[in-house]
Write a protein that holds these residues in place. Sequence first.
Motif, mmCIF file in Angstrom:
data_model
loop_
_atom_site.group_PDB
_atom_site.id
_atom_site.type_symbol
_atom_site.label_atom_id
_atom_site.label_comp_id
_atom_site.label_asym_id
_atom_site.label_seq_id
_atom_site.Cartn_x
_atom_site.Cartn_y
_atom_site.Cartn_z
ATOM 1 N N VAL A 1 33.593 40.713 33.595
ATOM 2 C CA VAL A 1 34.741 40.869 32.697
ATOM 3 C C VAL A 1 35.329 39.536 31.975
ATOM 4 N N VAL B 1 28.894 43.876 29.382
ATOM 5 C CA VAL B 1 29.664 45.125 29.315
ATOM 6 C C VAL B 1 28.695 46.208 30.007
ATOM 7 N N ILE C 1 29.693 45.856 33.634
ATOM 8 C CA ILE C 1 30.817 46.313 34.003
ATOM 9 C C ILE C 1 30.505 47.961 34.077
ATOM 10 N N ALA C 2 29.903 48.569 32.922
ATOM 11 C CA ALA C 2 29.485 49.999 33.142
ATOM 12 C C ALA C 2 29.071 50.428 34.187
ATOM 13 N N ARG D 1 33.437 50.797 35.983
ATOM 14 C CA ARG D 1 34.721 50.025 35.843
ATOM 15 C C ARG D 1 35.128 50.412 34.291
ATOM 16 N N LEU D 2 34.263 51.101 33.628
ATOM 17 C CA LEU D 2 34.695 51.539 32.191
ATOM 18 C C LEU D 2 35.609 52.705 32.176
ATOM 19 N N ARG D 3 36.865 52.807 31.551
ATOM 20 C CA ARG D 3 37.810 53.672 31.484
ATOM 21 C C ARG D 3 37.384 54.770 30.535
ATOM 22 N N ALA E 1 31.810 50.597 24.059
ATOM 23 C CA ALA E 1 32.865 49.578 24.394
ATOM 24 C C ALA E 1 32.586 48.376 24.034
ATOM 25 N N LEU F 1 40.928 44.595 26.896
ATOM 26 C CA LEU F 1 40.253 44.632 28.206
ATOM 27 C C LEU F 1 40.844 45.428 29.388
ATOM 28 N N VAL G 1 38.824 48.445 30.777
ATOM 29 C CA VAL G 1 38.145 48.100 32.220
ATOM 30 C C VAL G 1 39.298 48.364 33.297
ATOM 31 N N SER G 2 38.810 49.012 34.409
ATOM 32 C CA SER G 2 39.662 49.060 35.493
ATOM 33 C C SER G 2 39.444 48.002 36.373
#
Length: 211
Positions: free
Chosen positions: A95, A150, A153-154, A158-160, A167, A205, A209-210
């Motif tokens: 992130v 990114v 992150i996925a 963690r992707l909302r 994203a 962000l 992102v959670s």
Amino acid sequence: MTVVLKKPQKSARKPKGDGHLRRGEILEAAEKIFIAEGYSGATIRKIADAVGVSSTALYMHFRDKDQILMEISNDAIERLLALNTQIAAQPVDPVARVRLMLEAYMTFALDNPNTYQLVFCSTGEHISQDKISDLLSLGDRCFEKFSEPVHQIAAQGRLRSGSAVEAAEVLWAGCHGLVSLLITKPSRGWSSSEGLMKVMLDGLLHGLVSD
């Protein structure tokens, strides 16, 4: 953020030599003329006059204005790719890496408004398909490097919302939209660019992102 351009003034003829410096002067002058008069309105004669050389001398550096535009575009995207590659090597959370890349992208745009408008805000329709393919490939490499964190992150769950590709596209589009407005609408009376960049990145962000 941008320069209000008047009709280019014809420069005094310059002495021969200093070819490496002259090439940079040609690219800088061409950027301004492309923005002020559009690609179709720009001519080799106008660019040469702005630099203070003859058209014949300019042709010693560039065969046509297509080559000038391609060099400006390639240089801009290569610089962004180098920034993304440097940031990608940093041992930080994905992130934080995304944020650093987007900050670098927006800073590049605001520091180079003419280049940014020319390369990222034009349709590119005036460039022939055979010439633009290498440029598009370089742009894809730059976006792929940005997309890597990114995807990380996925992968961490963690992707909302949306996929990693979606994203990444939204993150880039949001930042592109902000700097484009700051560059092309300077009379709007915007808040500070630093503050707007921070709010944009915080909103994007934290929304995507959670923790």
